[in-house]
Design an enzyme around this catalytic site. Structure first.
Site, mmCIF file in Angstrom:
data_model
loop_
_atom_site.group_PDB
_atom_site.id
_atom_site.type_symbol
_atom_site.label_atom_id
_atom_site.label_comp_id
_atom_site.label_asym_id
_atom_site.label_seq_id
_atom_site.Cartn_x
_atom_site.Cartn_y
_atom_site.Cartn_z
ATOM 1 N N HIS A 37 0.900 8.012 17.960
ATOM 2 C CA HIS A 37 1.306 8.300 16.586
ATOM 3 C C HIS A 37 0.189 8.915 15.757
ATOM 4 C CE1 HIS A 37 4.739 5.178 17.111
ATOM 5 N NE2 HIS A 37 5.110 6.392 17.481
ATOM 6 N N HIS A 41 13.760 10.380 22.076
ATOM 7 C CA HIS A 41 13.917 8.967 22.444
ATOM 8 C C HIS A 41 13.454 8.147 21.243
ATOM 9 C CE1 HIS A 41 13.710 11.120 26.288
ATOM 10 N NE2 HIS A 41 14.352 10.110 26.839
ATOM 11 N N SER A 97 8.222 6.491 15.578
ATOM 12 C CA SER A 97 8.034 7.925 15.355
ATOM 13 C C SER A 97 9.021 8.521 14.358
ATOM 14 C CB SER A 97 8.083 8.682 16.683
ATOM 15 O OG SER A 97 9.221 8.336 17.443
ATOM 16 N N GLU A 156 19.052 8.939 20.338
ATOM 17 C CA GLU A 156 18.811 7.618 20.914
ATOM 18 C C GLU A 156 20.025 7.224 21.744
ATOM 19 O OE1 GLU A 156 17.773 4.344 22.461
ATOM 20 O OE2 GLU A 156 16.286 5.500 21.315
ATOM 21 N N ASP A 187 21.851 11.004 25.025
ATOM 22 C CA ASP A 187 20.726 11.022 25.946
ATOM 23 C C ASP A 187 19.681 12.027 25.469
ATOM 24 O OD1 ASP A 187 19.553 10.459 28.712
ATOM 25 O OD2 ASP A 187 19.784 12.634 28.744
ATOM 26 N N ASP A 209 9.425 11.040 24.342
ATOM 27 C CA ASP A 209 8.740 9.761 24.532
ATOM 28 C C ASP A 209 9.666 8.782 25.250
ATOM 29 O OD1 ASP A 209 7.134 7.525 24.291
ATOM 30 O OD2 ASP A 209 7.668 7.168 22.200
#
Length: 290
Positions: A18, A41, A108, A126, A151, A172
């Site tokens: 981050h 993600h 994030s 997500e 996805d 990520d």
């Protein structure tokens, strides 16, 4: 989909990842043209550091809390502190706590959101259904943020290239599947073919060093012209059953980001109290290879 980041929020891997994300966001805001950020993600957006999951592992105490304490004590050094300020300011702003330890930590999505200007956009993907619903709740009513239950690898096809000409893609994955390293390389190749001018930041865990070396070789062989690797490790390579470090693949990194990271990451390594491992920055593809 068993991975739950609440157990690990604010740990050393998050801090490294981050801090670099905040630097990239700062560079994007340096120019007036609007930009888009795609987080493939995304997780749940923010994490309670006083909750059962976080307190059970205590990882944040050795990560973000330790770094905040070092910053307050002024032990980071002028240049590294300046590089870390965007990250630490965003963490404190998200938590609403200007001093002392923080009780919550921005994932994030929330971290990136603090940098958006009026015409910038944040696109979040997500896959976990409950996490996607939680994330939608965090950003409900925010017209600059779109949350998609999908996805992350599919999101690269669905949302690239964005209508904006500038922007960042953060990839990520949780790395709970055996083929996640393969999907990381394939996902990057696909995304770059669709949007070759975008900035890409891809996180990967460092456990088995041989796996990391093979990843670097595959990136070098990919034909993508500008790839910078940044790594922070805190254990030796003797054991492969634990997280020994954190790595970031940076494609099309902003000018002189490599030099900034070469000063920031060693200071971060020291501030987090590590006595093993190293901070390492290397071009694996591009004109800057030594």
């Amino acid at each position: 989909m068993n991975y739950r980041h609440a157990f690990h929020a604010g740990n050393a891997a998050d801090v490294m990842k981050h801090a670099i994300l905040a630097l990239l966001m700062t560079r994007l805001t340096a120019k007036p043209a609007p930009f888009a950020v795609l987080d493939t993600h995304a997780g749940i957006g923010r994490y309670d550091l006083t909750g059962d999951e976080a307190t059970r592992t205590g990882e944040a105490a050795l990560g973000i809390q330790r770094l905040l304490q070092a910053a307050e004590m002024g032990t980071l050094g002028a240049t590294p502190a300046e590089a870390l300020d965007p990250y630490l300011d965003a963490v404190r702003a998200a938590a609403g706590q200007p001093t002392g330890p923080v009780s919550s930590y921005p994932g994030s999505p929330c971290l990136a959101r603090t940098f958006l200007r009026e015409n910038d956009r944040l696109i979040l993907a997500e896959l976990h259904p409950e996490d996607a619903q939680t994330l939608k709740g965090v950003f409900r009513g925010d017209r600059q943020v779109a949350v998609h239950h999908m996805d992350g690898w599919t999101a690269l096809k669905a949302h690239l290239p964005p209508k904006e000409k500038r922007g960042l893609v953060l990839i990520d994955p949780p790395f709970e599947a055996a083929d996640d390293f393969d999907r990381l390389v394939a996902g990057l190749a696909l995304a770059h073919s669709r949007w070759p001018t975008g900035i890409y930041a891809l996180w990967y865990p460092i456990k088995d060093r041989a796996v990391s070396w093979r990843l670097h070789q595959r990136l070098e062989d990919s034909g993508i012209p500008k790839i910078l690797i940044a790594e922070l490790t805190w254990n030796d390579d003797a054991r492969m059953d634990r997280l020994n470090g954190s790595g970031m693949i940076l494609v099309n990194p902003p000018w002189q980001l490599d030099e900034t990271l070469r000063q920031m990451l060693p200071a971060l390594h020291e501030a987090l109290g590590f006595t093993k491992g190293i901070a390492h920055v290397e071009w694996v593809a591009g004109e800057h290879i030594a």
